[in-house]
Motif scaffolding. Structure first.
Motif, PDB file in Angstrom:
ATOM      1  N   PHE A   1     -30.041 -32.496  -0.280  1.00 54.53           N
ATOM      2  CA  PHE A   1     -29.890 -33.829   0.281  1.00 54.53           C
ATOM      3  C   PHE A   1     -29.763 -34.797  -0.900  1.00 54.53           C
ATOM      4  O   PHE A   1     -30.430 -34.624  -1.920  1.00 54.53           O
TER       5      PHE A   1
ATOM      6  N   SER B   1     -32.621 -34.096  -3.600  1.00 54.75           N
ATOM      7  CA  SER B   1     -33.682 -33.238  -3.104  1.00 54.75           C
ATOM      8  C   SER B   1     -33.084 -31.861  -2.848  1.00 54.75           C
ATOM      9  O   SER B   1     -32.392 -31.657  -1.850  1.00 54.75           O
TER      10      SER B   1
ATOM     11  N   GLY C   1     -37.655 -28.098  -0.580  1.00 55.70           N
ATOM     12  CA  GLY C   1     -39.081 -28.076  -0.880  1.00 55.70           C
ATOM     13  C   GLY C   1     -39.592 -29.468  -1.130  1.00 55.70           C
ATOM     14  O   GLY C   1     -39.224 -30.413  -0.466  1.00 55.70           O
ATOM     15  N   TYR C   2     -40.420 -29.600  -2.124  1.00 53.21           N
ATOM     16  CA  TYR C   2     -41.070 -30.882  -2.394  1.00 53.21           C
ATOM     17  C   TYR C   2     -40.590 -31.512  -3.689  1.00 53.21           C
ATOM     18  O   TYR C   2     -41.300 -32.284  -4.319  1.00 53.21           O
ATOM     19  N   LYS C   3     -39.385 -31.224  -4.084  1.00 50.93           N
ATOM     20  CA  LYS C   3     -38.881 -31.729  -5.349  1.00 50.93           C
ATOM     21  C   LYS C   3     -37.880 -32.851  -5.110  1.00 50.93           C
ATOM     22  O   LYS C   3     -37.018 -32.746  -4.240  1.00 50.93           O
ATOM     23  N   VAL C   4     -37.999 -33.949  -5.858  1.00 47.80           N
ATOM     24  CA  VAL C   4     -37.027 -35.034  -5.819  1.00 47.80           C
ATOM     25  C   VAL C   4     -36.715 -35.420  -7.261  1.00 47.80           C
ATOM     26  O   VAL C   4     -37.621 -35.748  -8.023  1.00 47.80           O
ATOM     27  N   VAL C   5     -35.437 -35.371  -7.607  1.00 48.00           N
ATOM     28  CA  VAL C   5     -35.002 -35.675  -8.972  1.00 48.00           C
ATOM     29  C   VAL C   5     -34.171 -36.958  -8.945  1.00 48.00           C
ATOM     30  O   VAL C   5     -33.244 -37.066  -8.133  1.00 48.00           O
TER      31      VAL C   5
ATOM     32  N   VAL D   1     -47.566 -36.027   2.126  1.00 41.50           N
ATOM     33  CA  VAL D   1     -46.999 -35.689   0.813  1.00 41.50           C
ATOM     34  C   VAL D   1     -46.981 -36.941  -0.063  1.00 41.50           C
ATOM     35  O   VAL D   1     -46.483 -37.988   0.360  1.00 41.50           O
TER      36      VAL D   1
ATOM     37  N   PHE E   1     -46.263 -38.437  -4.078  1.00 40.88           N
ATOM     38  CA  PHE E   1     -45.662 -38.236  -5.398  1.00 40.88           C
ATOM     39  C   PHE E   1     -46.146 -39.329  -6.337  1.00 40.88           C
ATOM     40  O   PHE E   1     -46.327 -40.482  -5.925  1.00 40.88           O
TER      41      PHE E   1
ATOM     42  N   TYR F   1     -44.724 -41.025  -9.973  1.00 37.95           N
ATOM     43  CA  TYR F   1     -43.654 -41.088 -10.977  1.00 37.95           C
ATOM     44  C   TYR F   1     -44.030 -42.121 -12.027  1.00 37.95           C
ATOM     45  O   TYR F   1     -44.692 -43.122 -11.742  1.00 37.95           O
TER      46      TYR F   1
ATOM     47  N   ASN G   1     -47.215 -34.040  -7.593  1.00 38.94           N
ATOM     48  CA  ASN G   1     -47.182 -34.319  -6.163  1.00 38.94           C
ATOM     49  C   ASN G   1     -48.223 -33.491  -5.431  1.00 38.94           C
ATOM     50  O   ASN G   1     -48.717 -32.471  -5.936  1.00 38.94           O
TER      51      ASN G   1
ATOM     52  N   LEU H   1     -49.079 -29.695  -5.481  1.00 38.78           N
ATOM     53  CA  LEU H   1     -47.894 -28.846  -5.296  1.00 38.78           C
ATOM     54  C   LEU H   1     -47.261 -28.505  -6.649  1.00 38.78           C
ATOM     55  O   LEU H   1     -47.016 -27.366  -6.969  1.00 38.78           O
ATOM     56  N   GLN H   2     -46.972 -29.550  -7.415  1.00 39.84           N
ATOM     57  CA  GLN H   2     -46.320 -29.369  -8.717  1.00 39.84           C
ATOM     58  C   GLN H   2     -46.841 -30.452  -9.659  1.00 39.84           C
ATOM     59  O   GLN H   2     -47.181 -31.544  -9.216  1.00 39.84           O
TER      60      GLN H   2
ATOM     61  N   GLN I   1     -41.311 -32.450   4.062  1.00 36.70           N
ATOM     62  CA  GLN I   1     -40.659 -31.981   2.862  1.00 36.70           C
ATOM     63  C   GLN I   1     -39.699 -33.031   2.320  1.00 36.70           C
ATOM     64  O   GLN I   1     -39.385 -34.006   2.969  1.00 36.70           O
ATOM     65  N   ALA I   2     -39.238 -32.809   1.096  1.00 37.03           N
ATOM     66  CA  ALA I   2     -38.529 -33.858   0.363  1.00 37.03           C
ATOM     67  C   ALA I   2     -37.119 -34.088   0.862  1.00 37.03           C
ATOM     68  O   ALA I   2     -36.385 -34.836   0.248  1.00 37.03           O
TER      69      ALA I   2
ATOM     70  N   LEU J   1     -38.495 -41.059   0.646  1.00 31.37           N
ATOM     71  CA  LEU J   1     -39.748 -41.438   0.009  1.00 31.37           C
ATOM     72  C   LEU J   1     -40.006 -42.916   0.275  1.00 31.37           C
ATOM     73  O   LEU J   1     -39.096 -43.734   0.235  1.00 31.37           O
TER      74      LEU J   1
END
Lengths: 111, 114
Positions: free
Chosen positions: A32, A93, A96-100, B31, B33, B35, B48, B55-56, B98-99, B103
């Protein structure tokens, strides 16, 4: 790894002109893509979220189309306004739970 | 208006001091995060959570930060020993799941390390 590239650090335009802010990405997943806007001293907020491949998504006069073939999600508007002056971030995205986030593009609109 | 509440808005610390900031995520968002946004406006992911579980996180966070999201209390991020390079805007964001969901960001805590 997953990454987002925004090539323009600063874009300056006169109001009423069209704008395109570039966003390309790299990922091995089916992602996404998002555009967030951050006005001065404000929290970043969602502007657009990608839809299916090659389908345009629009909000508040801004629009973008996810093109998986070129890994792009460029942001466009046909006529910018003074209030559009802000920072624009493209985000990925991959799942999972990752957003860059990309490095951001500052848009300055002059009268 | 942002429904993610971050406190304090501004934080000034000397080098070597602890720096603690808090975040109340949007109601019902499990959830969270964190930054770091530097002076060039670049986002660096720190850590997060989903509910109370990490999680990470990146190496820097694991080594120098203390972070938690206890149930029924604000989430917190604390730098154990502040350095000049930690001066930045710390943004908290929450998400419903989930992402692939958007956000929701707070206004951030602007940390200045003198």
């Amino acid at each position: 790894g997953d990454s987002v590239t925004q090539t323009e650090g600063l874009v300056t335009l006169t109001k009423g002109l069209p704008v395109m802010l570039n966003c390309t990405y790299q990922t091995t997943y089916s992602p996404f893509l998002f555009w967030y806007v951050q006005h001065l001293n404000e929290a970043p907020k969602l502007l657009l979220k990608s839809s299916t491949d090659n389908k345009r998504t629009e909000h508040q006069g801004f629009y973008a189309t996810l093109h998986k073939s070129s890994s792009s999600f460029h942001l466009q508007k046909s006529s910018v306004q003074l209030s559009d002056s802000a920072l624009y971030f493209c985000a990925l995205s991959p799942g999972g739970y990752k957003v860059v986030f990309g490095s951001g593009t500052r848009l300055l609109v002059s009268p | 208006n942002s429904k993610v509440i971050q406190t304090p808005r501004y934080l000034v610390k000397g080098q070597g001091q602890k720096a603690k900031m808090r975040c109340i995520p949007e109601k019902g968002h499990p959830v969270v995060f964190w930054y770091q946004q530097n002076k060039n406006n670049e986002f660096k992911f720190l850590i997060n959570f989903q509910n109370q579980e990490v999680l990470q996180q990146i190496d820097m966070t694991e080594k120098r930060f203390s972070a938690e999201c206890p149930s029924n209390s604000p989430c917190s991020l604390e730098i154990q020993s502040s350095e000049a390079g930690d001066s930045a805007l710390y943004l908290c964001a929450s998400s419903l799941r989930q992402a692939d969901e958007r956000l929701f960001f707070g206004h951030g805590t602007k940390l200045s390390v003198l």
